[in-house]
Design a protein around this motif. Structure first.
Motif, PDB file in Angstrom:
ATOM      1  N   LEU A   4       0.821  -1.204   0.000  1.00  0.00           N
ATOM      2  CA  LEU A   4       0.000   0.000   0.000  1.00  0.00           C
ATOM      3  C   LEU A   4       0.857   1.257   0.000  1.00  0.00           C
ATOM      4  O   LEU A   4       1.911   1.291   0.636  1.00  0.00           O
ATOM      5  CB  LEU A   4      -0.894   0.023   1.245  1.00  0.00           C
ATOM      6  CG  LEU A   4      -1.950  -1.060   1.378  1.00  0.00           C
ATOM      7  CD1 LEU A   4      -2.608  -0.989   2.741  1.00  0.00           C
ATOM      8  CD2 LEU A   4      -2.984  -0.932   0.283  1.00  0.00           C
ATOM      9  N   ASN A  18      -8.330  -1.771   4.811  1.00  0.00           N
ATOM     10  CA  ASN A  18      -7.809  -1.989   3.462  1.00  0.00           C
ATOM     11  C   ASN A  18      -7.707  -3.477   3.142  1.00  0.00           C
ATOM     12  O   ASN A  18      -7.987  -3.889   2.022  1.00  0.00           O
ATOM     13  CB  ASN A  18      -6.460  -1.291   3.298  1.00  0.00           C
ATOM     14  CG  ASN A  18      -6.618   0.172   2.978  1.00  0.00           C
ATOM     15  OD1 ASN A  18      -6.740   0.546   1.830  1.00  0.00           O
ATOM     16  ND2 ASN A  18      -6.642   1.002   4.007  1.00  0.00           N
ATOM     17  N   SER A  19      -7.343  -4.261   4.131  1.00  0.00           N
ATOM     18  CA  SER A  19      -7.284  -5.707   3.940  1.00  0.00           C
ATOM     19  C   SER A  19      -8.690  -6.270   3.701  1.00  0.00           C
ATOM     20  O   SER A  19      -8.890  -7.088   2.802  1.00  0.00           O
ATOM     21  CB  SER A  19      -6.641  -6.362   5.165  1.00  0.00           C
ATOM     22  OG  SER A  19      -6.622  -7.757   5.026  1.00  0.00           O
ATOM     23  N   GLU A  52      -5.542  -3.868  -2.302  1.00  0.00           N
ATOM     24  CA  GLU A  52      -4.314  -4.199  -3.044  1.00  0.00           C
ATOM     25  C   GLU A  52      -4.602  -5.083  -4.252  1.00  0.00           C
ATOM     26  O   GLU A  52      -3.904  -5.004  -5.259  1.00  0.00           O
ATOM     27  CB  GLU A  52      -3.297  -4.888  -2.130  1.00  0.00           C
ATOM     28  CG  GLU A  52      -2.593  -3.925  -1.193  1.00  0.00           C
ATOM     29  CD  GLU A  52      -1.492  -4.597  -0.409  1.00  0.00           C
ATOM     30  OE1 GLU A  52      -0.327  -4.476  -0.827  1.00  0.00           O
ATOM     31  OE2 GLU A  52      -1.808  -5.249   0.610  1.00  0.00           O
ATOM     32  N   VAL A  90      -4.571   3.533  -1.206  1.00  0.00           N
ATOM     33  CA  VAL A  90      -4.769   3.148   0.187  1.00  0.00           C
ATOM     34  C   VAL A  90      -5.976   3.931   0.703  1.00  0.00           C
ATOM     35  O   VAL A  90      -6.012   5.164   0.639  1.00  0.00           O
ATOM     36  CB  VAL A  90      -3.508   3.379   1.064  1.00  0.00           C
ATOM     37  CG1 VAL A  90      -3.052   4.827   1.055  1.00  0.00           C
ATOM     38  CG2 VAL A  90      -3.736   2.892   2.492  1.00  0.00           C
ATOM     39  N   ALA A  92      -9.598   7.355  -0.869  1.00  0.00           N
ATOM     40  CA  ALA A  92      -8.272   6.741  -0.908  1.00  0.00           C
ATOM     41  C   ALA A  92      -7.234   7.735  -1.423  1.00  0.00           C
ATOM     42  O   ALA A  92      -7.555   8.648  -2.186  1.00  0.00           O
ATOM     43  CB  ALA A  92      -8.295   5.512  -1.812  1.00  0.00           C
ATOM     44  N   GLU A 114      -0.362   7.192  -4.766  1.00  0.00           N
ATOM     45  CA  GLU A 114       1.036   7.237  -4.333  1.00  0.00           C
ATOM     46  C   GLU A 114       1.572   8.661  -4.196  1.00  0.00           C
ATOM     47  O   GLU A 114       2.545   8.896  -3.494  1.00  0.00           O
ATOM     48  CB  GLU A 114       1.902   6.420  -5.291  1.00  0.00           C
ATOM     49  CG  GLU A 114       1.556   4.942  -5.215  1.00  0.00           C
ATOM     50  CD  GLU A 114       2.242   4.092  -6.266  1.00  0.00           C
ATOM     51  OE1 GLU A 114       2.853   4.642  -7.206  1.00  0.00           O
ATOM     52  OE2 GLU A 114       2.137   2.862  -6.145  1.00  0.00           O
TER      53      GLU A 114
END
Length: 105
Positions: free
Chosen positions: A2, A44-45, A50, A57, A69, A72
């Motif tokens: 992430l 997030n999991s 992902e 994220v 979210a 990057e």
């Protein structure tokens, strides 16, 4: 892996607490619930970000079918929970500071 949560997010929470409420002038997302630092990895999991939206994220929800979210670079996006994919992301702010300026306090 992430992307990192921008420092400005944690600074905001430390100074103001977790925000739950509306954004001004019907700006997206309209309603937001910020997640605590310790909730972010598990959330997030749970949504498998992902797998379905690599490069993002999640840090908040809209109380409905979308999450907020960071990418990057730290820009803020809305992502649907159903049909989650990078191409489904809608950019709503260049960074967290400009996004947080829309919160109705």
């Amino acid at each position: 892996m992430l992307p990192s949560i921008p420092r400005s997010y944690y600074d905001y929470i430390q100074e103001n607490g977790l925000f739950e409420g509306f954004t001004v002038d019907e700006a997206r997302p309209g309603y937001i619930i910020l997640w605590a630092k310790d909730e972010i990895p598990g959330s997030n999991s749970d949504i498998e970000i992902e797998t379905y939206a690599p490069g993002f994220v999640a840090f908040a929800g809209d109380g409905g079918g979308e999450v907020l979210a960071f990418d990057e670079q730290g820009a803020v996006y809305m992502l649907p929970l159903i049909g989650m994919a990078p191409e489904a992301a809608i950019r709503i702010a260049d960074d967290f500071q400009s996004f947080a300026s829309r919160f109705v306090r």
